[in-house]
Design an enzyme around this catalytic site. Sequence first.
Site, mmCIF file in Angstrom:
data_model
loop_
_atom_site.group_PDB
_atom_site.id
_atom_site.type_symbol
_atom_site.label_atom_id
_atom_site.label_comp_id
_atom_site.label_asym_id
_atom_site.label_seq_id
_atom_site.Cartn_x
_atom_site.Cartn_y
_atom_site.Cartn_z
ATOM 1 C CG HIS A 1 -5.644 -0.686 1.779
ATOM 2 N ND1 HIS A 1 -5.272 0.632 1.966
ATOM 3 C CD2 HIS A 1 -4.743 -1.440 2.439
ATOM 4 C CE1 HIS A 1 -4.188 0.667 2.722
ATOM 5 N NE2 HIS A 1 -3.845 -0.567 3.023
ATOM 6 C CG ASP B 1 -8.067 2.835 0.951
ATOM 7 O OD1 ASP B 1 -6.977 2.217 0.898
ATOM 8 O OD2 ASP B 1 -8.963 2.570 1.771
ATOM 9 C CB CYS C 1 -0.987 0.002 1.161
ATOM 10 S SG CYS C 1 -0.298 -0.165 2.794
#
Length: 364
Positions: free
Chosen positions: A259, A257, A78
Amino acid sequence: MEEIYAACITYEPGIIDYVDLKKLTEPVWLLGKQYRVHEGDEFEKLNEDIVSKPWFTYRKQFSAIGDSGLTSDSGWGCMHRCGQMLMAQALIVRHLGREFTWCSDDPDQTYLSLMEQFDDRPECRYSIHSIAIEGSLLEKQIGQWYGPNTVVQILKRLAEEDEKNDLVLHVAMDNMVIKKEIRKLLRRKRKNEEDNRRSPILLTVPLRLGLSEIIPTYFEKLKAAFRMKQSLGIIGGRTNHASYFIGYVGKELIYLDPHTTQIYKSPREDSTFHCSRPSRMDFTQLDPSVALSFYIESESDFEQWCTDARQVLLEPEKDALFEILEEKPPMMPYVDIELDDDFDASLNERDRIYTSDEEFELLM
């Protein structure tokens, strides 16, 4: 596309759906630009600005990284992806300008060329492969998570050997921005350049703003950083969750994000590299380890940045995010490499760059 956009929203305590932004009366700040979403077509302009930002997420089914056998970065990459988003946005500003907007029906060819450098293939300059393998030279195992300081150090090394772009990445260590170092970099020409074009700078400032939590007095300073015209956002996150923060509204951060695990695709198939619904979270959830980022175009731009930073980021002195000094103090605990005239440095020199993340973060 609906599946991709929905995946951008993280439903957790303190995380708020992007759609609520349309109902806000408070201004939204996004990388130095202000939007009043309740006025005129400002919401549409904000949405266009957000979706134009590169969005890099976990991928799977790409070619193995080195000898690791890893064909996905899900669960560990990430911060690698946050570094990619930061670097891609810096290159877009450099080559296309801050006002660039992405069009899915007719994508800009310069933009596509820039994005190709982030393709998940070993030969691409800023691929997950390049970042992970360069990290292994800094004793970070392939498949190991990074913190903000590590990823900007790695990107700095990759940028030093980038023949396609003239962007210089500078890492201001120990909470100090040294003006003499920045001016020297801004005055340099890339090798083999016949004109007098200078190299702009992606200035990153890794910081530790508390122990387990950010000291609350820093929240307003971080907001001010997003309001500066040179802002390229912040990489950081909350525990076990690294993100690329591109703005704020009220007491909440706006971020992209990484993820979400998607199947490998080339950036030329780039609908999956954009997100119209970023996540939001309260400032109090932010991990104290962050890296502030700014795009510095020229010496005059840098001087203006110093003036503005002193007013909004460094005053009062007891709450300053970092220091701006004319020269490096003696006995600095790290080595900041000064590149030679052909804008390169030997591997032995570059290996001496300070890269410890022990003082910075525990992000995954």
